[in-house]
Motif scaffolding. Structure first.
Motif, PDB file in Angstrom:
ATOM      1  N   LYS A  18       3.008  -5.532  -0.106  1.00  0.00           N
ATOM      2  CA  LYS A  18       2.801  -6.521   0.632  1.00  0.00           C
ATOM      3  C   LYS A  18       3.314  -6.381   2.186  1.00  0.00           C
ATOM      4  O   LYS A  18       2.467  -7.229   2.728  1.00  0.00           O
ATOM      5  CB  LYS A  18       2.974  -7.590  -0.009  1.00  0.00           C
ATOM      6  CG  LYS A  18       2.010  -8.813   0.314  1.00  0.00           C
ATOM      7  CD  LYS A  18       0.352  -8.920   0.004  1.00  0.00           C
ATOM      8  CE  LYS A  18      -0.392 -10.584   0.352  1.00  0.00           C
ATOM      9  NZ  LYS A  18      -1.570 -10.327   0.376  1.00  0.00           N
ATOM     10  N   GLN A  19       4.140  -7.143   1.973  1.00  0.00           N
ATOM     11  CA  GLN A  19       5.079  -7.089   3.824  1.00  0.00           C
ATOM     12  C   GLN A  19       4.440  -6.046   4.761  1.00  0.00           C
ATOM     13  O   GLN A  19       3.523  -6.634   5.898  1.00  0.00           O
ATOM     14  CB  GLN A  19       6.748  -7.094   3.378  1.00  0.00           C
ATOM     15  CG  GLN A  19       7.135  -8.056   3.167  1.00  0.00           C
ATOM     16  CD  GLN A  19       8.327  -8.550   3.313  1.00  0.00           C
ATOM     17  OE1 GLN A  19       9.087  -6.845   2.845  1.00  0.00           O
ATOM     18  NE2 GLN A  19       9.971  -8.750   3.645  1.00  0.00           N
ATOM     19  N   TYR A  20       4.214  -4.299   4.443  1.00  0.00           N
ATOM     20  CA  TYR A  20       3.827  -3.556   5.555  1.00  0.00           C
ATOM     21  C   TYR A  20       2.316  -4.201   5.781  1.00  0.00           C
ATOM     22  O   TYR A  20       1.336  -4.143   7.016  1.00  0.00           O
ATOM     23  CB  TYR A  20       4.011  -1.954   4.672  1.00  0.00           C
ATOM     24  CG  TYR A  20       4.960  -1.575   4.571  1.00  0.00           C
ATOM     25  CD1 TYR A  20       5.589  -2.195   6.349  1.00  0.00           C
ATOM     26  CD2 TYR A  20       6.420  -1.506   4.247  1.00  0.00           C
ATOM     27  CE1 TYR A  20       6.919  -0.913   6.824  1.00  0.00           C
ATOM     28  CE2 TYR A  20       7.466  -1.381   4.259  1.00  0.00           C
ATOM     29  CZ  TYR A  20       8.035  -0.796   5.761  1.00  0.00           C
ATOM     30  OH  TYR A  20       9.233  -0.680   5.766  1.00  0.00           O
ATOM     31  N   GLU A  21       1.266  -4.565   4.339  1.00  0.00           N
ATOM     32  CA  GLU A  21      -0.403  -5.016   4.827  1.00  0.00           C
ATOM     33  C   GLU A  21       0.183  -5.670   6.140  1.00  0.00           C
ATOM     34  O   GLU A  21      -1.179  -6.085   6.309  1.00  0.00           O
ATOM     35  CB  GLU A  21      -0.778  -5.394   3.418  1.00  0.00           C
ATOM     36  CG  GLU A  21      -0.684  -3.725   2.274  1.00  0.00           C
ATOM     37  CD  GLU A  21      -1.166  -4.685   0.892  1.00  0.00           C
ATOM     38  OE1 GLU A  21      -1.568  -3.186   0.512  1.00  0.00           O
ATOM     39  OE2 GLU A  21      -1.230  -5.750   0.757  1.00  0.00           O
ATOM     40  N   GLU A  22       0.701  -7.160   5.344  1.00  0.00           N
ATOM     41  CA  GLU A  22       0.444  -8.065   6.471  1.00  0.00           C
ATOM     42  C   GLU A  22       0.596  -7.689   7.888  1.00  0.00           C
ATOM     43  O   GLU A  22       0.414  -7.975   8.916  1.00  0.00           O
ATOM     44  CB  GLU A  22       1.506  -9.059   5.841  1.00  0.00           C
ATOM     45  CG  GLU A  22       0.716  -9.821   4.883  1.00  0.00           C
ATOM     46  CD  GLU A  22       1.957 -11.078   4.218  1.00  0.00           C
ATOM     47  OE1 GLU A  22       3.783 -10.618   4.278  1.00  0.00           O
ATOM     48  OE2 GLU A  22       2.156 -11.616   2.868  1.00  0.00           O
ATOM     49  N   LEU A  23       2.229  -6.525   8.105  1.00  0.00           N
ATOM     50  CA  LEU A  23       2.478  -5.668   9.441  1.00  0.00           C
ATOM     51  C   LEU A  23       1.555  -5.505   9.896  1.00  0.00           C
ATOM     52  O   LEU A  23       0.605  -5.474  11.509  1.00  0.00           O
ATOM     53  CB  LEU A  23       3.725  -5.472   9.426  1.00  0.00           C
ATOM     54  CG  LEU A  23       5.127  -6.386   8.588  1.00  0.00           C
ATOM     55  CD1 LEU A  23       5.878  -5.486   8.727  1.00  0.00           C
ATOM     56  CD2 LEU A  23       5.220  -6.976  10.699  1.00  0.00           C
ATOM     57  N   ASN A  24       0.425  -4.402   9.275  1.00  0.00           N
ATOM     58  CA  ASN A  24      -0.646  -4.064   9.857  1.00  0.00           C
ATOM     59  C   ASN A  24      -1.457  -4.737   9.840  1.00  0.00           C
ATOM     60  O   ASN A  24      -2.215  -4.565  11.245  1.00  0.00           O
ATOM     61  CB  ASN A  24      -1.109  -3.073   8.759  1.00  0.00           C
ATOM     62  CG  ASN A  24      -0.224  -1.327   8.600  1.00  0.00           C
ATOM     63  OD1 ASN A  24       0.094  -1.533   9.909  1.00  0.00           O
ATOM     64  ND2 ASN A  24      -0.451  -1.407   7.833  1.00  0.00           N
TER      65      ASN A  24
END
Length: 560
Positions: free
Chosen positions: A509-515
């Motif tokens: 989820k963190q990487y999705e938000e960062l993307n």
């Protein structure tokens, strides 16, 4: 790797924490890479058309794809990647396990393995290699030299201001090596499958002064080990590098510990021009080459050649260097570049069937990919409007593109450059063009921040999100110079935090938000496309499995 697998500059946050549960991976079968070779004929020579000369033959100092292609035939690491996938499998280690905190890794090693010089492979040899990497001195600490170590493990023994992920290595007994890390990381142990971290003969390293790297301005000279005496455990061993005739030769290792290579030798014939490589294949002068132009696939197939298409596991991007041109520090200007490029048309006209417009800096198969993002549509009027709002209607950019190279994400750099430059000019952006050979100044200039915009890309080393966005933006002193942006440090910290998250679902989820933030708030570069690259052989060449990591091994190959 990839990749590098790569003449690919890796900018990663080298140290990240992640909760690693106790892990024990083992394989009932030994890591014999010839198992899938079938019943092909034994003997003969495979002549492969290489796009360029290897930089050297010591994989630890390697940064370019042609060096990795040759090196991976001669060397092995503790782990490898299963043929045709990005999945980790045993290699020189038959199994491994970690402590609950992810800091202590115990590797059980394959027995009765010898290096090409006849010396034994054992736990002591493993530790000699780790300690060699960790104790690089002087010029060898340069990012242009020990790039993979710096980007994946951090600093060296004598750089306390830049700590290292590596702490120590101990030989518990001849077949057991214990590696201590300073912190856990999501990249371990898959990072040990990178060709750069292959295991070399300790005796050869010492005999041929392997660490004697000397700087001469921006260039480096390398010792005899790297140029003439590479010594691993792989199915092939070094034969010669005939520079006069642009030929590298490796020969079968008859003492190989696994299934022995069927081929007597492999010859890499250096042919920089892609059209010339195609002509050489049709003339029978070579048996295969990498990255045939997508426009040639159908013709090659109809002529009876075996075009092996790899899964798309890469990204092409237009790099933006924010250091030299202050106008590029304005988000509206960077957005204007994105609207100005007709990526849909570029994908249709310049890339092979199956290529897609990129919505972010990783392909959909990587955890952390944000499915909610959609591709920004081509809109030249919007691009002009944004430039006007930013006071940059008179924008002039130094645009660099590489020669003497084809990459999985960039099969024809000249044509891709032409399409993008033409689009930018339609939006009123003036382009000052510079082209240089990939290993003859291009990468050096990019790393030194010479261009304003540049063509580059990435083929993943493994399936972790950190290997993609962490590689690009995990440090502020990256090739995009995001340190010039007020959000550069925030982004780097957020990437480190994502890599440190012990819960896999939360981390994704963190990487999705960062993307999402990367594409909508930061936009440090323009993601262009994901492309399925190919490798082509004569039909009589059997046993080569196309790899999404461009990690093809010739030990299983045969020539009918």
């Amino acid at each position: 790797m990839a990749h590098s697998r790569t003449a690919r500059r890796r900018w990663t946050a080298a140290i990240g924490l992640t909760g690693v549960a106790a892990l024990a991976l083992s394989a009932c079968a030994q890591s014999d890479r010839g198992d899938e070779s079938g019943s092909g004929k034994t003997g003969g020579t495979l002549t492969f058309g290489a796009a360029g000369a290897p930089k050297l033959f010591d994989p630890f100092y390697a940064t370019d794809g042609e060096t990795f292609r040759v090196s991976r035939q001669m060397y092995e690491g503790l782990v490898g990647f299963k043929a045709g996938t990005a999945d980790v499998e045993p290699a020189l280690a038959t199994k491994w396990e970690s402590s609950t905190d992810g800091k202590t890794w115990t590797f059980t090693l394959k027995e009765n393995v010898k290096f090409h010089d006849g010396t034994p492979f054992n736990a002591e040899a493993v530790c000699v290699n780790f300690n060699r990497w960790y104790n690089q001195k002087g010029a060898a600490q340069s990012e242009a030299v020990s790039q993979y170590w710096l980007d994946n493990f951090g600093g060296f023994a004598d750089t306390p201001d830049k700590p290292s992920l590596f702490k120590s290595c101990a030989a518990k007994d001849p077949k057991t090596a214990v590696v201590e890390l300073t912190s856990a990381t999501s990249q371990f142990p898959s990072v040990l499958g990178f060709t750069s971290f292959s295991i070399s003969s300790p005796e050869a390293l010492k005999k041929y002064d392997a660490d004697n790297v000397v700087a001469a301005g921006d260039a480096f000279t390398y010792p005899a080990y790297a140029n003439e005496h590479p010594t691993g455990t792989g199915p092939f061993k070094f034969g010669k590098f005939d520079k006069a005739n642009n030929v590298v030769e490796i020969v079968r290792n008859d003492d190989y510990h696994g299934t022995k290579a069927k081929l007597d030798k492999v010859v890499f014939k250096i042919i920089p021009d892609e059209t010339a490589r195609k002509q050489a294949l049709k003339a029978g002068d070579i048996d295969g080459y990498d990255l045939p132009n997508a426009a040639d696939w159908a013709g090659l197939k109809s002529d009876g050649f075996d075009v092996k298409v790899r899964p798309p596991f890469n990204v092409l991007y237009l790099g933006i260097n924010q250091l030299n041109n202050p106008k590029l520090q304005d988000l509206k200007v960077r957005q204007a570049l994105q609207y100005a490029i007709n990526r849909e048309q570029l994908v249709k006209s310049q890339l092979p069937e199956g290529a897609t417009v990129a919505t972010q800096f990783m392909p959909p198969t990587v955890d952390g990919y944000d499915k909610s993002l959609t591709a920004v549509k081509y809109d030249v009027d919007k691009a002009k409007s944004l430039l006007a709002e930013a006071g940059a209607s008179d924008l002039t950019l130094k645009f660099y593109w590489p020669t003497e190279v084809t990459r999985p994400y960039m099969p024809s750099p000249k044509d891709l450059y032409g399409a993008i430059a033409g689009d930018l000019q339609k939006a009123g952006i003036k382009v000052e063009t510079t082209s240089k050979p990939w290993n003859g100044g291009y990468l050096t200039d990019v790393d030194n921040g010479e261009p304003d915009i540049f063509l580059l890309g990435w083929t993943g080393d493994n399936g972790t999100a950190h290997n993609w966005v962490g590689t690009f933006f995990g440090r502020t002193d990256n090739r995009f110079n995001t340190g010039k942006s007020p959000w550069g440090a925030t982004l780097a910290d957020a990437l480190a935090a994502a890599n440190a998250e012990p819960d896999a679902a939360k981390r994704t989820k963190q990487y999705e938000e960062l993307n999402k933030k990367l594409m909508e708030e930061y936009l440090p570069a323009i993601a262009i496309s994901h492309s399925p690259p190919a490798i082509v052989f004569k039909k009589e060449i059997q046993g080569v499995t196309p790899s999404p990591l461009t990690d093809e091994r010739f030990g299983s190959a045969s020539k009918g």
